[in-house]
Design an enzyme around this catalytic site. Structure first.
Site, PDB file in Angstrom:
ATOM      1  N   ASN A 152       0.976  -1.224  -0.021  1.00 16.72           N
ATOM      2  CA  ASN A 152       0.030   0.106  -0.008  1.00 16.72           C
ATOM      3  C   ASN A 152       0.822   1.182   0.059  1.00 16.72           C
ATOM      4  O   ASN A 152       1.947   1.308   0.406  1.00 16.72           O
ATOM      5  CB  ASN A 152      -0.946  -0.216   1.394  1.00 16.72           C
ATOM      6  CG  ASN A 152      -2.399  -1.036   1.049  1.00 16.72           C
ATOM      7  OD1 ASN A 152      -2.633  -0.972  -0.105  1.00 16.72           O
ATOM      8  ND2 ASN A 152      -2.411  -1.882   2.412  1.00 16.72           N
ATOM      9  N   CYS A 174      -5.550  -7.132  -3.094  1.00 21.55           N
ATOM     10  CA  CYS A 174      -6.008  -6.829  -2.043  1.00 21.55           C
ATOM     11  C   CYS A 174      -7.178  -7.787  -1.611  1.00 21.55           C
ATOM     12  O   CYS A 174      -7.962  -8.226  -2.556  1.00 21.55           O
ATOM     13  CB  CYS A 174      -6.541  -5.376  -1.951  1.00 21.55           C
ATOM     14  SG  CYS A 174      -7.317  -4.705  -0.298  1.00 21.55           S
ATOM     15  N   HIS A 175      -7.312  -8.034  -0.181  1.00 20.23           N
ATOM     16  CA  HIS A 175      -8.301  -8.953   0.201  1.00 20.23           C
ATOM     17  C   HIS A 175      -9.760  -8.540   0.653  1.00 20.23           C
ATOM     18  O   HIS A 175     -10.430  -9.263   1.013  1.00 20.23           O
ATOM     19  CB  HIS A 175      -7.822 -10.119   1.229  1.00 20.23           C
ATOM     20  CG  HIS A 175      -7.157  -9.339   2.485  1.00 20.23           C
ATOM     21  ND1 HIS A 175      -5.970  -9.758   2.852  1.00 20.23           N
ATOM     22  CD2 HIS A 175      -7.636  -8.254   3.216  1.00 20.23           C
ATOM     23  CE1 HIS A 175      -5.444  -8.808   3.738  1.00 20.23           C
ATOM     24  NE2 HIS A 175      -6.488  -8.076   3.944  1.00 20.23           N
ATOM     25  N   HIS A 204      -9.837  -0.117  -1.345  1.00 23.30           N
ATOM     26  CA  HIS A 204     -10.435   0.214  -0.011  1.00 23.30           C
ATOM     27  C   HIS A 204     -11.443   1.380   0.065  1.00 23.30           C
ATOM     28  O   HIS A 204     -11.813   1.647   0.917  1.00 23.30           O
ATOM     29  CB  HIS A 204      -9.149   0.991   0.691  1.00 23.30           C
ATOM     30  CG  HIS A 204      -7.994   0.078   1.130  1.00 23.30           C
ATOM     31  ND1 HIS A 204      -6.891   0.278   1.644  1.00 23.30           N
ATOM     32  CD2 HIS A 204      -8.154  -1.305   1.115  1.00 23.30           C
ATOM     33  CE1 HIS A 204      -6.122  -0.590   2.008  1.00 23.30           C
ATOM     34  NE2 HIS A 204      -6.954  -1.656   1.775  1.00 23.30           N
ATOM     35  N   ARG A 271     -19.797   8.021  18.254  1.00 19.31           N
ATOM     36  CA  ARG A 271     -20.952   6.941  17.848  1.00 19.31           C
ATOM     37  C   ARG A 271     -20.713   5.807  17.064  1.00 19.31           C
ATOM     38  O   ARG A 271     -21.009   4.871  17.114  1.00 19.31           O
ATOM     39  CB  ARG A 271     -21.826   8.008  16.866  1.00 19.31           C
ATOM     40  CG  ARG A 271     -23.041   7.527  16.253  1.00 19.31           C
ATOM     41  CD  ARG A 271     -24.005   8.496  15.332  1.00 19.31           C
ATOM     42  NE  ARG A 271     -23.389   8.910  14.059  1.00 19.31           N
ATOM     43  CZ  ARG A 271     -23.687   8.184  13.085  1.00 19.31           C
ATOM     44  NH1 ARG A 271     -24.280   7.120  13.041  1.00 19.31           N
ATOM     45  NH2 ARG A 271     -23.056   8.722  11.967  1.00 19.31           N
TER      46      ARG A 271
END
Length: 439
Positions: A152, A174-175, A204, A271
């Site tokens: 990355n 990427c997984h 991502h 939150r």
């Protein structure tokens, strides 16, 4: 294209021992690849020695008989390779700590810091010199090899590799899509192998465009679960899904960093239970796990290594044997997603067989998803241009376009932060980008 069942597979950054172990376990699970030639390269002698010991033990446990070699010299590891797996992390944990600690002094919050944001920008900039040298070596000593990149920031690195080196057989892996679908399938109670899905976007920040079981749209079932479960609604990507209509393919920790809506607000951190600085804990655990592996091997203890379901071994098996598969790969867009920039790196389904890796055209994304992906790719493009053109101003402008950074700092402070990062990373950056510009 190799048709040999003894392909040469070169691991660059093999000292990422735990990751290398998982890939080798996957490779040796294929009977056709048990005689492969495995070339391991790392610049850290201890890590390289540990990787070799682990590889031999895994091969024995899997009933494989590969030819395993260790190389301190990268070109020797690459010579004659059919496949190159890159998992290098330039600067290791020290550089990662810099990526978090310096921005934190400016009030910038990060969770993972490896894709966008200040952390992603400077991780890319310190990786590019290595990628350029690696690409040049591949062009000279194994020009037909497939470069399978795990390092990355994925979108920046793939774009840079293609534009700086001219290599064409480059796929970023990427997984996130696989594990997102694994988790969603568990959540709705349908076995993954029975689910039909399609995703596309950027690494991502891709999106689940279809999620079905037979003739049933599983999004309706997911909606009902979210409505009933207040804790599900406290996940960032569930919040994004409810507002955007499509589920993101990366974890909440990652997803929060690529938009301006969450990390700047204490109430949203609360939150959505966002773990600011989480990656530093992951780095520490990775080091600890490496040390446990090293010590176990030195003591002659047996390693318990599970397969990882990573894409690189599947791609290698498909190209070597002609077995058709679909994987998700990060590749130059070039019209694959019509409403994203052509030169950007996109994550799309790819067909793989003995013809190689063939990305599929997915058409335009829904407008709201493309809007976010375009912002992401704009930042990425400026970082790549900074390196290609030796233009330090592009580094600052990339940070100004980054959503999370721009939500936190004024332009003057963004430039000051970039100067601080340049000073902190020192000679990890190419010489032309070490200039301090001030605010």
């Amino acid at each position: 294209m190799t048709t040999s069942t003894t392909p040469k597979i070169s691991f660059i950054g093999a000292g990422s021992v735990v990751f290398t172990q998982g890939l080798l376990a996957d490779l040796f699970a294929f009977p056709e690849l048990r005689g492969a030639r495995i070339a391991l390269h790392d610049i850290d002698p201890e890590r390289l020695e540990t990787a070799v010991a682990a590889a031999r033990q895994i091969a024995q446990a899997r009933g494989a008989d590969p030819h395993i070699t260790a190389h301190a010299d990268r070109r020797a590891a690459l010579t004659g390779a059919d496949f190159v797996i890159n998992s290098v992390q330039v600067g290791m944990g020290e550089a990662t700590r810099t990526d978090f600690e310096v921005p934190a002094r400016f009030g910038v919050r990060q969770t993972i810091g490896d894709t966008l944001g200040i952390g992603g920008i400077f991780r890319g900039l310190r990786t590019f010199p290595l990628l350029k040298a690696l690409g040049e070596d591949i062009a000279e000593v194994c020009p037909d090899a497939w470069l399978l990149n795990y390092t990355n920031p994925m979108a920046m690195n793939v774009q840079y590799l293609v534009q700086a080196t001219g290599l064409t057989r480059v796929v970023g892996l990427c997984h996130s899509v696989h594990w997102t679908m694994h988790g969603l399938s568990e959540l709705v109670g349908v076995p993954l192998e029975e689910v039909t899905y399609r995703a596309a976007g950027v690494n991502h920040q891709a999106w689940v465009l279809e999620f079905r079981h037979g003739g049933t749209d599983l999004y309706a079932k997911l909606d009902a679960l979210i409505e009933q479960d207040a804790q599900l609604r406290r996940r960032t990507r569930v919040d994004m899904y409810r507002r955007l209509g499509y589920y993101p393919t990366e974890t909440s920790e990652h997803s929060a960093e690529y938009v301006p809506w969450y990390l700047h607000h204490d109430s949203e951190i609360d939150r959505l239970r966002l773990p600011v600085g989480a990656y530093l804990d992951i780095v520490a655990e990775n080091v600890a796990e490496y040390e446990r592996t090293r010590d176990a091997l030195a003591a002659g203890r047996t390693l318990q290594v599970e397969g990882t379901m990573e894409y690189a071994p599947q791609i290698i098996h498909s190209i070597v044997t002609g077995t058709p598969r679909t994987v998700y790969g990060n590749v130059p867009n070039r019209g694959l997603i019509g409403n994203l920039p052509s030169e950007g790196t996109v994550e799309v389904p790819c067909l793989v067989d003995d013809s190689g890796v063939q990305p599929t055209r997915t058409g335009p994304l829904p407008a709201q998803l493309a809007a976010l992906n375009r912002t992401y790719l704009s930042t990425t493009d400026l970082v790549v241009r900074a390196a290609l053109e030796d233009a330090p101003s592009f580094v600052r402008q990339a940070a100004m376009t980054d959503p999370a950074t721009a939500a936190t700092l004024s332009p003057d402070r963004i430039w000051e932060l970039c100067d601080a990062m340049v000073e902190a990373h020192g000679d990890r950056l190419q010489p032309g980008l070490r200039t301090l510009l001030g605010s």
